[in-house]
Design an enzyme around this catalytic site. Sequence first.
Site, mmCIF file in Angstrom:
data_model
loop_
_atom_site.group_PDB
_atom_site.id
_atom_site.type_symbol
_atom_site.label_atom_id
_atom_site.label_comp_id
_atom_site.label_asym_id
_atom_site.label_seq_id
_atom_site.Cartn_x
_atom_site.Cartn_y
_atom_site.Cartn_z
ATOM 1 N N ARG A 10 0.848 -1.199 0.000
ATOM 2 C CA ARG A 10 0.000 0.000 0.000
ATOM 3 C C ARG A 10 0.887 1.255 0.000
ATOM 4 O O ARG A 10 1.095 1.872 -1.037
ATOM 5 C CB ARG A 10 -0.939 -0.031 1.225
ATOM 6 N N HIS A 204 8.920 7.122 8.186
ATOM 7 C CA HIS A 204 9.551 7.214 6.870
ATOM 8 C C HIS A 204 11.015 7.562 7.062
ATOM 9 O O HIS A 204 11.392 8.219 8.031
ATOM 10 C CB HIS A 204 8.845 8.257 5.997
ATOM 11 N N CYS A 235 4.937 9.271 0.027
ATOM 12 C CA CYS A 235 3.573 9.774 0.113
ATOM 13 C C CYS A 235 3.349 10.654 -1.099
ATOM 14 O O CYS A 235 4.102 11.598 -1.315
ATOM 15 C CB CYS A 235 3.359 10.572 1.395
ATOM 16 N N ASN A 244 9.152 4.138 3.401
ATOM 17 C CA ASN A 244 9.003 3.713 4.791
ATOM 18 C C ASN A 244 10.312 3.136 5.295
ATOM 19 O O ASN A 244 11.183 2.763 4.522
ATOM 20 C CB ASN A 244 7.940 2.612 4.890
HETATM 21 ZN ZN ZN Z 1 3.465 6.419 5.245
#
Ligand code: ZN
Length: 298
Positions: A10, A204, A235, A244
């Site tokens: 994701r 992150h 993002c 991440n």
């Molecule tokens: Zn994130």
Amino acid sequence: MVEICEVGPRDGLQNEKVILSVDERVEMITKLINSGIQFIEAVSFINPKIIPQMAFAERVMEQVPRRKGVRYAGLVLSSGGMERALASGLDEINVALAASNTFNFKNARRSTEDSLAEMTPIIYKAKGKKHNVSGVIGTAFGCPFEGSISFSYIRFIINTFLENGVDAITLADTTGMANPKQVFQIVEQFKEHFPRVKLGLHFHNTRGLGIANVYAGYQAGVRRFDASIGGIGGCPFAPLSVGNVCTEDIVHMFEQMGETTGIDLDQLIQIAKWTEGKVEHPLDGYVMKAGPVERTIS
Ligand code: ZN
């Protein structure tokens, strides 16, 4: 025991230029589960016109393997997204907003408090269908537009989430502004105010402090961390954000510290290399390049 929530399918893939097919996303998730990952954020129910990488979430969820002990989470940002999520057989639903008003406006085109108000009936609906819901608070450690975010405001958001029936909280450092001392202090404050609430941390690696922040959270008592394979991601709404914290790097760190994760590191390294081939650029992970410590001593 430390629980890793794999967010590569994701948070990782949504910021990659190469769009993986449904079959490739299912293959990635299957490999991750085979390595021992039991908690995975597999999909996002966001408008595919905004994030085409996350299109066909329903089809991904139809095809992923169902195994005992494995929990699938999906991200929801709106009531339309929740309708889709509730029809998709998820185990957990993550509702997300940003603590920074400016950031939330850019991300969701409404204020933080408007997002919070919109989420109230969404959370009720999910709870009514017996889903676990996590409240994810982005920019919890600072915002690139607003600077520092007060913990009293974070507390207000958490209290509202909890009043609505949220089961767990994730504090997210969306753009990599956290430092280890701050992480330790915020977790201490969280524990003081919410001693019985489950807390996860989402970092992150924008400024190279991701793994240090994981360690600081661990030292402060947190045992649930989000991470993405190979450190993929970012993002789409955050300027210059990078991926991440890297799953195999933190699994390696915890293994070296004698902490168990239940995940096979060698398989993770293979998956990181497979993912690198799929996204068609070098990934940021360290252990996928250097190998684990004990395998390099002869
Ligand atoms: Zn994130």
